[in-house]
Design a protein around this motif. Structure first.
Motif, PDB file in Angstrom:
ATOM      1  N   GLY A   1     -25.906  -7.429  31.399  1.00 35.79           N
ATOM      2  CA  GLY A   1     -25.858  -8.792  30.871  1.00 35.79           C
ATOM      3  C   GLY A   1     -24.657  -9.539  31.433  1.00 35.79           C
ATOM      4  O   GLY A   1     -24.514  -9.688  32.640  1.00 35.79           O
ATOM      5  N   ASN A   2     -23.761  -9.982  30.557  1.00 31.53           N
ATOM      6  CA  ASN A   2     -22.565 -10.715  30.966  1.00 31.53           C
ATOM      7  C   ASN A   2     -21.327  -9.816  30.911  1.00 31.53           C
ATOM      8  O   ASN A   2     -20.203 -10.303  30.905  1.00 31.53           O
ATOM      9  CB  ASN A   2     -22.379 -11.943  30.069  1.00 31.53           C
ATOM     10  CG  ASN A   2     -21.456 -12.953  30.687  1.00 31.53           C
ATOM     11  OD1 ASN A   2     -21.389 -13.081  31.909  1.00 31.53           O
ATOM     12  ND2 ASN A   2     -20.719 -13.664  29.862  1.00 31.53           N
ATOM     13  N   THR A   3     -21.541  -8.496  30.851  1.00 32.95           N
ATOM     14  CA  THR A   3     -20.443  -7.551  30.734  1.00 32.95           C
ATOM     15  C   THR A   3     -20.443  -6.615  31.941  1.00 32.95           C
ATOM     16  O   THR A   3     -21.483  -6.096  32.328  1.00 32.95           O
ATOM     17  CB  THR A   3     -20.592  -6.715  29.445  1.00 32.95           C
ATOM     18  OG1 THR A   3     -20.682  -7.592  28.339  1.00 32.95           O
ATOM     19  CG2 THR A   3     -19.408  -5.799  29.254  1.00 32.95           C
TER      20      THR A   3
ATOM     21  N   ASP B   1     -15.081  -2.299  29.213  1.00 35.05           N
ATOM     22  CA  ASP B   1     -16.021  -3.424  29.171  1.00 35.05           C
ATOM     23  C   ASP B   1     -15.254  -4.696  29.515  1.00 35.05           C
ATOM     24  O   ASP B   1     -14.339  -5.085  28.789  1.00 35.05           O
ATOM     25  CB  ASP B   1     -16.659  -3.559  27.789  1.00 35.05           C
ATOM     26  CG  ASP B   1     -17.581  -2.395  27.474  1.00 35.05           C
ATOM     27  OD1 ASP B   1     -18.025  -1.730  28.418  1.00 35.05           O
ATOM     28  OD2 ASP B   1     -17.841  -2.171  26.275  1.00 35.05           O
ATOM     29  N   PHE B   2     -15.619  -5.332  30.628  1.00 33.86           N
ATOM     30  CA  PHE B   2     -14.959  -6.568  31.063  1.00 33.86           C
ATOM     31  C   PHE B   2     -15.928  -7.730  30.872  1.00 33.86           C
ATOM     32  O   PHE B   2     -16.995  -7.758  31.485  1.00 33.86           O
ATOM     33  CB  PHE B   2     -14.544  -6.456  32.536  1.00 33.86           C
ATOM     34  CG  PHE B   2     -13.810  -7.655  33.054  1.00 33.86           C
ATOM     35  CD1 PHE B   2     -12.456  -7.823  32.790  1.00 33.86           C
ATOM     36  CD2 PHE B   2     -14.469  -8.626  33.779  1.00 33.86           C
ATOM     37  CE1 PHE B   2     -11.786  -8.931  33.251  1.00 33.86           C
ATOM     38  CE2 PHE B   2     -13.805  -9.735  34.245  1.00 33.86           C
ATOM     39  CZ  PHE B   2     -12.457  -9.895  33.973  1.00 33.86           C
ATOM     40  N   GLN B   3     -15.568  -8.680  30.012  1.00 33.43           N
ATOM     41  CA  GLN B   3     -16.396  -9.857  29.768  1.00 33.43           C
ATOM     42  C   GLN B   3     -16.185 -10.850  30.921  1.00 33.43           C
ATOM     43  O   GLN B   3     -15.058 -11.273  31.171  1.00 33.43           O
ATOM     44  CB  GLN B   3     -16.026 -10.528  28.437  1.00 33.43           C
ATOM     45  CG  GLN B   3     -16.397  -9.714  27.220  1.00 33.43           C
ATOM     46  CD  GLN B   3     -17.896  -9.570  27.066  1.00 33.43           C
ATOM     47  OE1 GLN B   3     -18.657 -10.474  27.379  1.00 33.43           O
ATOM     48  NE2 GLN B   3     -18.315  -8.407  26.590  1.00 33.43           N
TER      49      GLN B   3
ATOM     50  N   VAL C   1     -18.153 -18.019  36.791  1.00 29.86           N
ATOM     51  CA  VAL C   1     -18.034 -16.948  37.775  1.00 29.86           C
ATOM     52  C   VAL C   1     -19.252 -16.038  37.634  1.00 29.86           C
ATOM     53  O   VAL C   1     -19.695 -15.771  36.517  1.00 29.86           O
ATOM     54  CB  VAL C   1     -16.746 -16.128  37.538  1.00 29.86           C
ATOM     55  CG1 VAL C   1     -16.676 -14.941  38.467  1.00 29.86           C
ATOM     56  CG2 VAL C   1     -15.524 -16.982  37.720  1.00 29.86           C
ATOM     57  N   THR C   2     -19.800 -15.588  38.766  1.00 34.00           N
ATOM     58  CA  THR C   2     -20.878 -14.603  38.718  1.00 34.00           C
ATOM     59  C   THR C   2     -20.376 -13.311  39.350  1.00 34.00           C
ATOM     60  O   THR C   2     -19.755 -13.328  40.418  1.00 34.00           O
ATOM     61  CB  THR C   2     -22.133 -15.083  39.482  1.00 34.00           C
ATOM     62  OG1 THR C   2     -21.757 -15.372  40.836  1.00 34.00           O
ATOM     63  CG2 THR C   2     -22.717 -16.318  38.847  1.00 34.00           C
TER      64      THR C   2
ATOM     65  N   ASN D   1      -7.821  -9.435  37.536  1.00 29.46           N
ATOM     66  CA  ASN D   1      -7.934  -8.814  36.215  1.00 29.46           C
ATOM     67  C   ASN D   1      -8.751  -7.530  36.270  1.00 29.46           C
ATOM     68  O   ASN D   1      -8.425  -6.557  35.592  1.00 29.46           O
ATOM     69  CB  ASN D   1      -8.561  -9.783  35.206  1.00 29.46           C
ATOM     70  CG  ASN D   1      -7.641 -10.929  34.861  1.00 29.46           C
ATOM     71  OD1 ASN D   1      -6.440 -10.874  35.127  1.00 29.46           O
ATOM     72  ND2 ASN D   1      -8.185 -11.970  34.281  1.00 29.46           N
ATOM     73  N   ILE D   2      -9.810  -7.515  37.077  1.00 27.25           N
ATOM     74  CA  ILE D   2     -10.613  -6.298  37.227  1.00 27.25           C
ATOM     75  C   ILE D   2      -9.805  -5.221  37.949  1.00 27.25           C
ATOM     76  O   ILE D   2      -9.785  -4.058  37.542  1.00 27.25           O
ATOM     77  CB  ILE D   2     -11.934  -6.601  37.975  1.00 27.25           C
ATOM     78  CG1 ILE D   2     -12.828  -7.501  37.117  1.00 27.25           C
ATOM     79  CG2 ILE D   2     -12.660  -5.315  38.340  1.00 27.25           C
ATOM     80  CD1 ILE D   2     -14.046  -8.028  37.831  1.00 27.25           C
TER      81      ILE D   2
END
Length: 177
Positions: free
Chosen positions: A100-102, A114-116, A121-122, A147-148
Motif C-alpha cells: 500500500g503506502n507503507t 515500516d516507513f510511511q 512522492v512515489t 530518511n530510508i
C-alpha cells in the motif's frame, strides 16, 4: 557575475508559468510547483523564458541571484521530468517491499521497519534489494531517500546496509591475527 544566474530558464512545450511579484508558479504534466524569491532579486517573464536579475551589487543579492535561478530551473524540471533517487540494499536477509503506502524493510532488526511514504512522492521496489523514489519536489525526494537510508547506513567492513546507487563505500580492513 553569476554564470548560472545570467542564463534564462526556458519553458518547454506543455509547461506554463506565471510570475507575480516575487512568486513563480509553474504548471506542467506532473503537477504544479511554486517558489517565492527573496527581495534581493527580480523575476521576469520574457519570450517563454523566466529571467532572474539581482537588485543591486550587494553580496547577498549576488548569492540569491544564482540560487533563485536554480530553484526556478528545478521547478521546471520537476513538473516535466521529475526527480528520482535509487537506493540499493546489501546484506544477507535485507530486503524491501511495498504494501500500500507503507515501505516494509527487513534490515536485520528483531522487527520489520515500516516507513510511511509521504504524499507527493512515489516509492517502488522493482527488486527486493532496490528502492526507487520519484517525485516532482527535489528536496522532498532527497529527504525521503535520506530518511530510508538512515535506518541502516552502510558499514565500512562488509558494506552491509542501504546505499545510494553508485555510491562508493570506503572499506576498512578487519582484525588481523
Amino acid at each position: 557575475m553569476s554564470r548560472i544566474g545570467k542564463r534564462p530558464v526556458d519553458l518547454p512545450s506543455g509547461v506554463s508559468a506565471t510570475v507575480s511579484g516575487q512568486m513563480v508558479e509553474v504548471k506542467g504534466p506532473k503537477g504544479t510547483r511554486s517558489f517565492t524569491a527573496t527581495d534581493d532579486v527580480t523575476l521576469a517573464m520574457e519570450d517563454n523564458a523566466i529571467t532572474v536579475t539581482p537588485r543591486g551589487k550587494s553580496k547577498k543579492a549576488l548569492q540569491q541571484w544564482g540560487m533563485s535561478r536554480t530553484m526556478v530551473a528545478n521547478l521546471v524540471q520537476g513538473v516535466t521530468e521529475g526527480f528520482k533517487k535509487e537506493l540499493e540494499i546489501t546484506g544477507v536477509g535485507y530486503r524491501a517491499q511495498m504494501q500500500g503506502n507503507t515501505l516494509k524493510l527487513a534490515l536485520g532488526y528483531s522487527h520489520d521497519v515500516d516507513f510511511q511514504v509521504p504524499s507527493g512522492v512515489t516509492v517502488t521496489c522493482p527488486k527486493q534489494t532496490e528502492i526507487v523514489i520519484e517525485g516532482s519536489d527535489q528536496q522532498l525526494v532527497g529527504q525521503v531517500a535520506a530518511n530510508i537510508r538512515e535506518w541502516r547506513a552502510p558499514e565500512p567492513y562488509k558494506g552491509k546496509g542501504i546505499k545510494y546507487k553508485g555510491e562508493f563505500i570506503f572499506r576498512k580492513e578487519g582484525k588481523k591475527k
